[in-house]
Design an enzyme around this catalytic site. Sequence first.
Site, PDB file in Angstrom:
ATOM      1  N   ASN A   9      61.323 -50.885 -24.007  1.00 47.35           N
ATOM      2  CA  ASN A   9      61.244 -49.424 -24.094  1.00 47.35           C
ATOM      3  C   ASN A   9      62.603 -48.921 -24.576  1.00 47.35           C
ATOM      4  O   ASN A   9      63.563 -48.907 -23.816  1.00 47.35           O
ATOM      5  CB  ASN A   9      60.901 -48.859 -22.710  1.00 47.35           C
ATOM      6  CG  ASN A   9      60.930 -47.337 -22.672  1.00 47.35           C
ATOM      7  OD1 ASN A   9      61.022 -46.681 -23.712  1.00 47.35           O
ATOM      8  ND2 ASN A   9      60.855 -46.777 -21.477  1.00 47.35           N
ATOM      9  N   LYS A  11      63.457 -45.986 -25.318  1.00 45.12           N
ATOM     10  CA  LYS A  11      63.779 -44.612 -24.911  1.00 45.12           C
ATOM     11  C   LYS A  11      64.296 -43.836 -26.130  1.00 45.12           C
ATOM     12  O   LYS A  11      63.795 -44.055 -27.233  1.00 45.12           O
ATOM     13  CB  LYS A  11      64.749 -44.632 -23.720  1.00 45.12           C
ATOM     14  CG  LYS A  11      64.211 -45.555 -22.603  1.00 45.12           C
ATOM     15  CD  LYS A  11      64.963 -45.487 -21.325  1.00 45.12           C
ATOM     16  CE  LYS A  11      64.339 -46.461 -20.316  1.00 45.12           C
ATOM     17  NZ  LYS A  11      64.977 -46.407 -19.012  1.00 45.12           N
ATOM     18  N   HIS A  94      56.126 -42.736 -17.088  1.00 43.72           N
ATOM     19  CA  HIS A  94      57.474 -43.264 -16.821  1.00 43.72           C
ATOM     20  C   HIS A  94      58.229 -42.293 -15.916  1.00 43.72           C
ATOM     21  O   HIS A  94      58.078 -41.074 -16.034  1.00 43.72           O
ATOM     22  CB  HIS A  94      58.230 -43.455 -18.137  1.00 43.72           C
ATOM     23  CG  HIS A  94      59.460 -44.273 -17.994  1.00 43.72           C
ATOM     24  ND1 HIS A  94      60.624 -43.770 -17.468  1.00 43.72           N
ATOM     25  CD2 HIS A  94      59.699 -45.577 -18.278  1.00 43.72           C
ATOM     26  CE1 HIS A  94      61.526 -44.730 -17.444  1.00 43.72           C
ATOM     27  NE2 HIS A  94      61.003 -45.837 -17.928  1.00 43.72           N
ATOM     28  N   GLU A  96      61.083 -41.265 -16.036  1.00 45.30           N
ATOM     29  CA  GLU A  96      61.900 -40.301 -16.790  1.00 45.30           C
ATOM     30  C   GLU A  96      61.062 -39.154 -17.347  1.00 45.30           C
ATOM     31  O   GLU A  96      61.594 -38.238 -17.956  1.00 45.30           O
ATOM     32  CB  GLU A  96      62.669 -41.037 -17.903  1.00 45.30           C
ATOM     33  CG  GLU A  96      63.766 -41.905 -17.311  1.00 45.30           C
ATOM     34  CD  GLU A  96      64.249 -43.019 -18.208  1.00 45.30           C
ATOM     35  OE1 GLU A  96      63.881 -43.046 -19.388  1.00 45.30           O
ATOM     36  OE2 GLU A  96      64.988 -43.888 -17.698  1.00 45.30           O
ATOM     37  N   GLU A 179      58.412 -49.942 -11.574  1.00 39.37           N
ATOM     38  CA  GLU A 179      59.794 -49.623 -11.937  1.00 39.37           C
ATOM     39  C   GLU A 179      60.442 -48.790 -10.830  1.00 39.37           C
ATOM     40  O   GLU A 179      60.301 -47.557 -10.819  1.00 39.37           O
ATOM     41  CB  GLU A 179      59.837 -48.828 -13.241  1.00 39.37           C
ATOM     42  CG  GLU A 179      59.328 -49.577 -14.453  1.00 39.37           C
ATOM     43  CD  GLU A 179      59.983 -49.068 -15.734  1.00 39.37           C
ATOM     44  OE1 GLU A 179      60.420 -49.899 -16.519  1.00 39.37           O
ATOM     45  OE2 GLU A 179      60.071 -47.845 -15.929  1.00 39.37           O
ATOM     46  N   GLY A 185      68.332 -48.524 -15.350  1.00 33.50           N
ATOM     47  CA  GLY A 185      69.570 -48.186 -16.038  1.00 33.50           C
ATOM     48  C   GLY A 185      70.804 -48.217 -15.152  1.00 33.50           C
ATOM     49  O   GLY A 185      71.860 -47.728 -15.529  1.00 33.50           O
ATOM     50  N   SER A 221      66.621 -52.688 -14.909  1.00 36.94           N
ATOM     51  CA  SER A 221      67.788 -53.561 -15.065  1.00 36.94           C
ATOM     52  C   SER A 221      67.436 -55.028 -15.285  1.00 36.94           C
ATOM     53  O   SER A 221      68.178 -55.927 -14.869  1.00 36.94           O
ATOM     54  CB  SER A 221      68.752 -53.386 -13.889  1.00 36.94           C
ATOM     55  OG  SER A 221      69.246 -52.043 -13.840  1.00 36.94           O
TER      56      SER A 221
HETATM   57  P1  13P Z   1      66.540 -50.493 -17.859  1.00 36.93           P
HETATM   58  O1  13P Z   1      66.038 -51.872 -18.246  1.00 36.93           O
HETATM   59  O2  13P Z   1      67.563 -49.971 -18.820  1.00 36.93           O
HETATM   60  O3  13P Z   1      66.936 -50.435 -16.440  1.00 36.93           O
HETATM   61  O4  13P Z   1      65.273 -49.497 -18.034  1.00 36.93           O
HETATM   62  C1  13P Z   1      64.076 -49.843 -17.457  1.00 36.93           C
HETATM   63  C2  13P Z   1      63.036 -48.901 -17.916  1.00 36.93           C
HETATM   64  O5  13P Z   1      63.035 -47.744 -17.539  1.00 36.93           O
HETATM   65  C3  13P Z   1      62.027 -49.406 -18.854  1.00 36.93           C
HETATM   66  O6  13P Z   1      60.984 -48.505 -19.010  1.00 36.93           O
END
Ligand code: 13P
Length: 259
Positions: A9, A11, A94, A96, A179, A185, A221
Amino acid sequence: MRTKIIIGNWKMNKTRQEAHDTVAAFTELVKNVDGVEFGFCPPFVYLAELASSSSISIGFGAQDVFWAGSGAFTGFTSVAMLQDIGAKYAIIGHSERRGRFGKLEVPASTVGSFAETDETVNLKLKACLAGGIVPIVCCGETLAEREAGNTDSVIATQIAGALDGIVEADMGPLVIAYEPVWAIGTGKVCDSAEANRVCAMIRGCLPASIQATTRIQYGGSVNPGNARELFSMPDIDGGLVGGASLKAEDFAQVVLAAV
Ligand code: 13P
């Protein structure tokens, strides 16, 4: 046996040229990899051209999708449009996009702009299942919810809301991504045994007829150093990878950890 699925992903990252360069470099690194499914969810603006340029079996998907078929929905993208450009997946719900934007420093007054709910997740999931796009439904608890001992109930509620009113026979393509919000992140990966426990709990929330076949990813992560241990767990069927999917070499190593 469930085929592991590793999705990057991206983003809101990369220029157009960087997107093409990353896919080209990744293609070289994984062109002989077999027995694992993998792909990228780039920003929408690059999705169509990347989906049509791939020479090997890299699947491409969207980071979001809207549930309506067409019409006056400014800024949105339908399942049929994803089908039309050769996309395979759509990430749904997600963290976010689920109200807090995944980032507590975002002021409450802006939260409504990102307020994905279990109900919108459900509508998007239905649209994907009806339209032939593989849905990757995200769930996960915040740090506060974990510390309050509410991890399992929060996730069970998210899963029940996502699946509400969908008949088992239609759930075949469903992919779920666990997640934990606090692991996204942050570099703080969830302990593999605990991630596996939650993924098994999620499996137990599914209708009995699809429990053995539904793929449940871990995300948060994931990197080349921890992927092999995570993917060796019996209830973790791959990963949804953010930061480590931005570099072709890192993402290829994560994919290889699933073989
Ligand atoms: P990270 O791998 O950067 O922690 O992000 C995970 C994520 O949100 C994937 O959708």
